[in-house]
Structure formats: C-alpha cells, structure tokens
Write a protein that holds these residues in place. Structure first.
Motif, PDB file in Angstrom:
ATOM      1  N   ALA A   1      52.415  -2.630  -1.385  1.00 25.21           N
ATOM      2  CA  ALA A   1      51.141  -2.114  -1.897  1.00 25.21           C
ATOM      3  C   ALA A   1      50.623  -1.033  -0.948  1.00 25.21           C
ATOM      4  O   ALA A   1      50.772  -1.154   0.270  1.00 25.21           O
ATOM      5  N   PRO A   2      50.012   0.024  -1.496  1.00 18.91           N
ATOM      6  CA  PRO A   2      49.479   1.100  -0.651  1.00 18.91           C
ATOM      7  C   PRO A   2      48.420   0.615   0.340  1.00 18.91           C
ATOM      8  O   PRO A   2      48.326   1.132   1.447  1.00 18.91           O
ATOM      9  N   THR A   3      47.598  -0.370  -0.059  1.00 15.72           N
ATOM     10  CA  THR A   3      46.616  -0.962   0.848  1.00 15.72           C
ATOM     11  C   THR A   3      46.568  -2.465   0.596  1.00 15.72           C
ATOM     12  O   THR A   3      46.987  -2.949  -0.461  1.00 15.72           O
ATOM     13  N   GLU A   4      46.020  -3.184   1.524  1.00 17.52           N
ATOM     14  CA  GLU A   4      45.882  -4.634   1.395  1.00 17.52           C
ATOM     15  C   GLU A   4      44.999  -5.005   0.205  1.00 17.52           C
ATOM     16  O   GLU A   4      45.170  -6.045  -0.420  1.00 17.52           O
ATOM     17  N   TYR A   5      44.045  -4.142  -0.127  1.00 16.85           N
ATOM     18  CA  TYR A   5      43.132  -4.397  -1.242  1.00 16.85           C
ATOM     19  C   TYR A   5      43.838  -4.395  -2.591  1.00 16.85           C
ATOM     20  O   TYR A   5      43.281  -4.856  -3.577  1.00 16.85           O
ATOM     21  N   MET A   6      45.048  -3.884  -2.631  1.00 15.74           N
ATOM     22  CA  MET A   6      45.763  -3.757  -3.898  1.00 15.74           C
ATOM     23  C   MET A   6      46.767  -4.893  -4.130  1.00 15.74           C
ATOM     24  O   MET A   6      47.413  -4.936  -5.161  1.00 15.74           O
ATOM     25  N   ILE A   7      46.873  -5.808  -3.180  1.00 17.79           N
ATOM     26  CA  ILE A   7      47.804  -6.931  -3.344  1.00 17.79           C
ATOM     27  C   ILE A   7      47.283  -7.893  -4.404  1.00 17.79           C
ATOM     28  O   ILE A   7      47.975  -8.216  -5.354  1.00 17.79           O
TER      29      ILE A   7
END
Length: 139
Positions: A74-80
């Motif tokens: 995922a590009p950022t942890e928020y997108m997991i």
C-alpha cells in the motif's frame, strides 16, 4: 470488549446465480446489492448493513485487501484498511482498485453484554462479507 463476527461469502454453483441478494437473517449482516461474484477489478460493490433485520444508518465499513502473498504494498499505512460510511439507508459503495479477495466489515456495538469474571463487557458485532474481484484474461 468481546468480538463476534458473522462472516459470509457468496459463490455461484452449477450455473445458477440466483439468491445472491437474499438476506440470511443473521444478527448482523451485509446484504449485497451488487452481485458479489463475477466482478472485475475496478467494478463497484454495493451492500446494505443490517442489524436485527434493520438497516444501520451511517454504519462504518472497513475494507481490506487479502494480501495473501504479501506482494502488494500500500502507498501509505492509511490505505491498508480503509474505512467508509454507509448512507442514511445503510447502503455503502466501494470500487476495488485491484483484483483479489476484499473483506468488508461493518462493526457495531451490541446492546447485549457478555459477563466475564463478574463484569459486563461490551460486544462488538461484525457483519463481514468477502468478495472476489477478477482481472480480464488474455487469450
């Protein structure tokens, strides 16, 4: 708190694709409004969150990709694990950005408690549905 999840997936068998939108009458469940199989990556999946047979307005729905082989990053942890909200009728919509299995979980707190070591504990009820999105195949 204690966690109780009611999990389902819908598959077609023997060439029959009827009944995929049937409510099972679980304590809590996501009832599909889009056929939850035969979806391409990029298609939307829509469902309605229900608890005790009634729609749950503005229910939070967590969506997560089953990253089985850990190759997707995922590009950022928020997108997991992404979170969306259903509308006032309990309906949510999500477009899966890639092929694979996606889990949708609507989490609500039950009015009922579970007694543990003499204390009443909260109970999280999860309505969970797994939906597979596929890529086009090349000849």
């Amino acid at each position: 708190c204690f966690i109780v999840h009611y999990t389902k997936t819908v598959v077609t068998a023997f060439g029959d694709d009827e009944g995929w939108d049937r409510e099972l009458g679980l304590k809590t469940e996501i009832v599909p409004l889009s056929k939850p199989f035969g979806l391409y990556a990029g298609n939307v999946f829509q469902g309605i969150v229900k608890m005790n047979g009634k729609a749950v307005p503005y229910a939070k729905v967590e969506i997560e990709y089953y990253n089985r082989d850990k190759k997707a990053i995922a590009p950022t942890e928020y997108m997991i694990a992404q979170t969306i909200k259903a509308d006032g009728n309990g309906v949510f919509t999500y477009a899966a950005p890639r092929a694979g299995w996606w889990g949708f979980a609507a989490l609500n707190t039950s009015e009922e408690k579970i007694k543990h070591e003499g204390q009443d504990k909260d109970v999280e009820l999860g309505a969970v549905i797994w939906v597979q999105f596929m890529d086009w195949k090349e000849k």
